[in-house]
Motif scaffolding. Structure first.
Motif, PDB file in Angstrom:
ATOM      1  N   ASP A 167       0.874  -1.172   0.000  1.00  0.00           N
ATOM      2  CA  ASP A 167       0.000   0.000   0.000  1.00  0.00           C
ATOM      3  C   ASP A 167       0.914   1.225   0.000  1.00  0.00           C
ATOM      4  O   ASP A 167       1.351   1.681   1.058  1.00  0.00           O
ATOM      5  CB  ASP A 167      -0.902  -0.026   1.238  1.00  0.00           C
ATOM      6  CG  ASP A 167      -1.883   1.135   1.285  1.00  0.00           C
ATOM      7  OD1 ASP A 167      -1.679   2.138   0.551  1.00  0.00           O
ATOM      8  OD2 ASP A 167      -2.846   1.053   2.063  1.00  0.00           O
ATOM      9  N   ASP A 168       1.235   1.731  -1.202  1.00  0.00           N
ATOM     10  CA  ASP A 168       2.173   2.844  -1.322  1.00  0.00           C
ATOM     11  C   ASP A 168       1.752   4.056  -0.486  1.00  0.00           C
ATOM     12  O   ASP A 168       2.590   4.711   0.121  1.00  0.00           O
ATOM     13  CB  ASP A 168       2.334   3.263  -2.781  1.00  0.00           C
ATOM     14  CG  ASP A 168       3.143   2.264  -3.607  1.00  0.00           C
ATOM     15  OD1 ASP A 168       3.798   1.378  -3.021  1.00  0.00           O
ATOM     16  OD2 ASP A 168       3.120   2.374  -4.847  1.00  0.00           O
ATOM     17  N   ALA A 169       0.476   4.351  -0.469  1.00  0.00           N
ATOM     18  CA  ALA A 169      -0.009   5.525   0.285  1.00  0.00           C
ATOM     19  C   ALA A 169       0.242   5.346   1.775  1.00  0.00           C
ATOM     20  O   ALA A 169       0.682   6.283   2.453  1.00  0.00           O
ATOM     21  CB  ALA A 169      -1.491   5.756   0.007  1.00  0.00           C
ATOM     22  N   ALA A 170      -0.014   4.151   2.303  1.00  0.00           N
ATOM     23  CA  ALA A 170       0.195   3.895   3.739  1.00  0.00           C
ATOM     24  C   ALA A 170       1.683   3.929   4.072  1.00  0.00           C
ATOM     25  O   ALA A 170       2.080   4.466   5.114  1.00  0.00           O
ATOM     26  CB  ALA A 170      -0.419   2.556   4.136  1.00  0.00           C
ATOM     27  N   ILE A 171       2.515   3.378   3.196  1.00  0.00           N
ATOM     28  CA  ILE A 171       3.958   3.387   3.431  1.00  0.00           C
ATOM     29  C   ILE A 171       4.492   4.811   3.373  1.00  0.00           C
ATOM     30  O   ILE A 171       5.288   5.222   4.217  1.00  0.00           O
ATOM     31  CB  ILE A 171       4.674   2.450   2.434  1.00  0.00           C
ATOM     32  CG1 ILE A 171       4.280   0.995   2.741  1.00  0.00           C
ATOM     33  CG2 ILE A 171       6.186   2.634   2.500  1.00  0.00           C
ATOM     34  CD1 ILE A 171       4.689  -0.011   1.695  1.00  0.00           C
TER      35      ILE A 171
END
Length: 94
Positions: free
Chosen positions: A75-79
């Motif tokens: 999850d790029d946004a969460a990372i």
């Protein structure tokens, strides 16, 4: 940032999270700016490592890279948010 660091960028805090990779895992490398010492490694490892689905986090301070191994697609946004919360800037996938 960096208040725990000495002038030569060494740090009195340490510790690295390690985990074994699992089949069906995905390793994704991200470019992160602002990392200078072991404290930076620990802060990012703890912040990103707490996310759901993250199996392991490997921080390369000298290269400015963070490798995140997840069970499936990351999850790029969460990372990105976790790196930001730790006080650093994720500039994209490497």
């Amino acid at each position: 940032m960096g208040s725990c660091c000495t002038p030569d960028n060494s740090c009195s805090t340490g510790g690295e999270a390690t985990a074994t990779a699992v089949a069906d895992s995905t390793a994704t490398v991200y470019a992160v700016s602002g990392m200078t010492c072991g404290h930076c490694r620990t802060a990012i490892t703890n912040s990103v490592g707490a996310l759901d689905g993250v199996i392991s986090v490997d921080v390369d301070i000298a290269g400015g890279l963070v490798t995140v191994t997840t069970g499936g697609e990351p999850d790029d946004a969460a990372i990105t948010a976790a790196v930001d919360d730790a006080g650093y800037e994720l500039t994209g996938r490497a």
